[in-house]
Design a protein around this motif. Structure first.
Motif, PDB file in Angstrom:
ATOM      1  N   THR A 181      84.289  73.114  92.287  1.00  0.00           N
ATOM      2  CA  THR A 181      83.466  71.942  91.984  1.00  0.00           C
ATOM      3  C   THR A 181      82.087  72.074  92.618  1.00  0.00           C
ATOM      4  O   THR A 181      81.064  71.800  91.980  1.00  0.00           O
ATOM      5  CB  THR A 181      84.155  70.657  92.483  1.00  0.00           C
ATOM      6  N   GLU A 182      82.044  72.496  93.867  1.00  0.00           N
ATOM      7  CA  GLU A 182      80.760  72.644  94.561  1.00  0.00           C
ATOM      8  C   GLU A 182      79.931  73.775  93.963  1.00  0.00           C
ATOM      9  O   GLU A 182      78.706  73.656  93.825  1.00  0.00           O
ATOM     10  CB  GLU A 182      81.018  72.877  96.046  1.00  0.00           C
ATOM     11  N   ARG A 183      80.577  74.865  93.587  1.00  0.00           N
ATOM     12  CA  ARG A 183      79.853  75.967  92.944  1.00  0.00           C
ATOM     13  C   ARG A 183      79.352  75.542  91.564  1.00  0.00           C
ATOM     14  O   ARG A 183      78.237  75.914  91.141  1.00  0.00           O
ATOM     15  CB  ARG A 183      80.752  77.198  92.840  1.00  0.00           C
ATOM     16  N   PHE A 184      80.155  74.773  90.861  1.00  0.00           N
ATOM     17  CA  PHE A 184      79.743  74.252  89.564  1.00  0.00           C
ATOM     18  C   PHE A 184      78.521  73.349  89.718  1.00  0.00           C
ATOM     19  O   PHE A 184      77.555  73.442  88.951  1.00  0.00           O
ATOM     20  CB  PHE A 184      80.895  73.479  88.921  1.00  0.00           C
ATOM     21  N   PRO A 253      88.583  66.371  93.485  1.00  0.00           N
ATOM     22  CA  PRO A 253      87.141  66.344  93.744  1.00  0.00           C
ATOM     23  C   PRO A 253      86.343  66.161  92.464  1.00  0.00           C
ATOM     24  O   PRO A 253      86.736  66.645  91.393  1.00  0.00           O
ATOM     25  CB  PRO A 253      86.871  67.709  94.378  1.00  0.00           C
ATOM     26  N   ALA A 254      85.243  65.444  92.578  1.00  0.00           N
ATOM     27  CA  ALA A 254      84.376  65.200  91.429  1.00  0.00           C
ATOM     28  C   ALA A 254      82.954  65.040  91.942  1.00  0.00           C
ATOM     29  O   ALA A 254      82.713  64.948  93.148  1.00  0.00           O
ATOM     30  CB  ALA A 254      84.814  63.953  90.671  1.00  0.00           C
ATOM     31  N   VAL A 255      82.005  65.023  91.017  1.00  0.00           N
ATOM     32  CA  VAL A 255      80.595  64.886  91.363  1.00  0.00           C
ATOM     33  C   VAL A 255      80.092  63.531  90.877  1.00  0.00           C
ATOM     34  O   VAL A 255      80.200  63.207  89.694  1.00  0.00           O
ATOM     35  CB  VAL A 255      79.746  66.004  90.732  1.00  0.00           C
ATOM     36  N   GLN A 268      83.771  65.905  86.480  1.00  0.00           N
ATOM     37  CA  GLN A 268      84.975  66.419  87.131  1.00  0.00           C
ATOM     38  C   GLN A 268      85.468  67.636  86.368  1.00  0.00           C
ATOM     39  O   GLN A 268      85.426  67.660  85.132  1.00  0.00           O
ATOM     40  CB  GLN A 268      86.077  65.366  87.205  1.00  0.00           C
ATOM     41  N   VAL A 269      85.900  68.651  87.108  1.00  0.00           N
ATOM     42  CA  VAL A 269      86.375  69.879  86.471  1.00  0.00           C
ATOM     43  C   VAL A 269      87.857  70.065  86.748  1.00  0.00           C
ATOM     44  O   VAL A 269      88.386  69.627  87.772  1.00  0.00           O
ATOM     45  CB  VAL A 269      85.596  71.123  86.971  1.00  0.00           C
ATOM     46  N   GLU A 270      88.535  70.695  85.795  1.00  0.00           N
ATOM     47  CA  GLU A 270      89.926  71.112  85.964  1.00  0.00           C
ATOM     48  C   GLU A 270      89.940  72.634  85.906  1.00  0.00           C
ATOM     49  O   GLU A 270      89.182  73.245  85.125  1.00  0.00           O
ATOM     50  CB  GLU A 270      90.808  70.539  84.854  1.00  0.00           C
ATOM     51  N   ILE A 271      90.776  73.249  86.736  1.00  0.00           N
ATOM     52  CA  ILE A 271      90.777  74.708  86.804  1.00  0.00           C
ATOM     53  C   ILE A 271      92.131  75.291  86.449  1.00  0.00           C
ATOM     54  O   ILE A 271      93.171  74.634  86.560  1.00  0.00           O
ATOM     55  CB  ILE A 271      90.354  75.204  88.202  1.00  0.00           C
ATOM     56  N   ARG A 272      92.096  76.528  86.014  1.00  0.00           N
ATOM     57  CA  ARG A 272      93.310  77.296  85.750  1.00  0.00           C
ATOM     58  C   ARG A 272      92.984  78.768  85.951  1.00  0.00           C
ATOM     59  O   ARG A 272      91.960  79.256  85.457  1.00  0.00           O
ATOM     60  CB  ARG A 272      93.822  77.060  84.320  1.00  0.00           C
ATOM     61  N   ASP A 273      93.830  79.425  86.712  1.00  0.00           N
ATOM     62  CA  ASP A 273      93.633  80.857  86.975  1.00  0.00           C
ATOM     63  C   ASP A 273      92.247  81.147  87.551  1.00  0.00           C
ATOM     64  O   ASP A 273      91.598  82.135  87.195  1.00  0.00           O
ATOM     65  CB  ASP A 273      93.859  81.675  85.699  1.00  0.00           C
ATOM     66  N   GLY A 274      91.783  80.269  88.425  1.00  0.00           N
ATOM     67  CA  GLY A 274      90.525  80.501  89.120  1.00  0.00           C
ATOM     68  C   GLY A 274      89.270  80.260  88.314  1.00  0.00           C
ATOM     69  O   GLY A 274      88.168  80.600  88.768  1.00  0.00           O
ATOM     70  N   ILE A 279      85.877  70.295  81.532  1.00  0.00           N
ATOM     71  CA  ILE A 279      84.867  69.509  82.242  1.00  0.00           C
ATOM     72  C   ILE A 279      84.821  68.129  81.608  1.00  0.00           C
ATOM     73  O   ILE A 279      84.657  67.988  80.395  1.00  0.00           O
ATOM     74  CB  ILE A 279      83.476  70.166  82.140  1.00  0.00           C
ATOM     75  N   TYR A 280      84.999  67.116  82.438  1.00  0.00           N
ATOM     76  CA  TYR A 280      84.890  65.735  81.985  1.00  0.00           C
ATOM     77  C   TYR A 280      83.559  65.167  82.473  1.00  0.00           C
ATOM     78  O   TYR A 280      83.195  65.326  83.635  1.00  0.00           O
ATOM     79  CB  TYR A 280      86.031  64.886  82.552  1.00  0.00           C
ATOM     80  N   ILE A 281      82.849  64.506  81.574  1.00  0.00           N
ATOM     81  CA  ILE A 281      81.589  63.863  81.924  1.00  0.00           C
ATOM     82  C   ILE A 281      81.639  62.418  81.455  1.00  0.00           C
ATOM     83  O   ILE A 281      81.953  62.147  80.292  1.00  0.00           O
ATOM     84  CB  ILE A 281      80.389  64.568  81.260  1.00  0.00           C
ATOM     85  N   VAL A 282      81.354  61.486  82.352  1.00  0.00           N
ATOM     86  CA  VAL A 282      81.287  60.067  81.988  1.00  0.00           C
ATOM     87  C   VAL A 282      79.869  59.573  82.250  1.00  0.00           C
ATOM     88  O   VAL A 282      79.364  59.688  83.372  1.00  0.00           O
ATOM     89  CB  VAL A 282      82.300  59.230  82.793  1.00  0.00           C
TER      90      VAL A 282
END
Length: 294
Positions: A181-184, A253-255, A268-274, A279-282
């Motif tokens: 999330t922070e890198r994103f 975690p979210a921004v 907010q991001v969801e991850i799989r396999d690193g 990506i959800y945006i509201v």
């Protein structure tokens, strides 16, 4: 303690009632309206005849939420663009000390699960929330919904299969998710498409909810190339008056983004396999009040 025992009892159970209503409806204002109506009914009830206040209050809240959800479904069919739940800050605090219970509560309030719950019938959703999120016995759910226990078990099984089939399989490691999330955030705010592409899964999806009230993609964007280019363009619009903070929303975690001190965007991001899988945006201003809590 207050001088009013009825108020004390209701406030003791308010967190559960609010949790049930939010998971049923996906919006804080709707959940609060339902809980307020539950209070009015509780305050006018013959409380000396109520042997189990918690069960009584959950029954009232659930039935009110079902009625409201049936009304909302017709309105959501006319919603502009994708619909996402309203983000809420999640801090289960010392009231939920068990790690396994925390994981269940976090999962049940995640955006991914709440989006899937939108496709259930109101009764299926109620059974799923009461059983899976809060662990209510089938017999108690049956009483709350005025159904037989056998019927409730059937509803629960159908809802569980539906959620299992449609719920994305995301990793849930909190440390890895926060790191990505922070890198994103750094890559997106810098407008670097190369850095963004390095974080995205090839089949990544981006879902934006603005309700026609703010600038956002009105369709789901898919593939790393399209999502990366879209986010890089958004990042170029970030100015010095933007304030972006990482906090926990909906179990992860979210921004939270503020422009000129006012809530503007939620990521907010969801991850799989690193890699980032979704990506959800509201951006719908009606759904951003919760950002002020950070």
């Amino acid at each position: 303690m207050t001088a009013d025992p009825a108020t004390d009892v209701f406030e003791e159970h308010r967190p559960v009632l609010t949790g049930v209503a939010y998971r049923m409806l996906g919006r804080v204002a709707d959940a609060e309206d339902v809980v307020q109506e539950a209070w009015l009914r509780w305050s006018s009830a013959a409380q000396e005849d109520v042997r189990e206040p918690r069960a009584f209050l959950v029954r009232i809240t659930t039935r009110l939420a079902i009625d409201r959800l049936r009304h909302l479904k017709s309105r959501r069919e006319a919603y502009v663009g994708p619909w996402l739940p309203e983000p809420v800050v999640t801090d289960f605090g010392p009231a939920v000390p068990d790690a396994a219970e925390r994981a269940v509560l976090a999962d049940s309030v995640s955006l991914a699960v709440l989006v899937v719950l939108e496709s259930l019938s109101p009764l299926e959703r109620a059974v799923f929330v009461l059983r899976e999120a809060f662990g209510f016995p089938y017999a108690e759910i049956a009483t709350a919904l005025d159904r037989t226990e056998a019927a409730v078990r059937q509803l629960a099984g159908r809802a569980r299969r539906h959620v299992d089939e449609r719920k994305p399989r995301y990793d849930v490691d909190p440390g890895e998710r926060r790191d990505l999330t922070e890198r994103f955030l750094a890559a997106a705010s810098g407008g670097s498409i190369e850095q963004l592409m390095a974080l995205l899964a090839p089949d990544v999806r981006l879902v934006s909810d603005a309700g026609g009230k703010a600038k956002a993609a009105r369709r789901v964007i898919e593939t790393a190339d399209k999502v990366g280019r879209f986010l890089a363009a958004v990042g170029q619009e970030v100015g010095p008056d933007w304030d972006m903070r990482v906090a926990e929303f909906n179990g992860g975690p979210a921004v939270a983004c503020f422009v000129g001190g006012k809530p503007d965007t939620f990521f907010q991001v969801e991850i799989r396999d690193g890699a980032i899988q979704c990506i959800y945006i509201v951006r719908n201003p009606d759904k951003l009040a919760g950002l002020s809590a950070v």
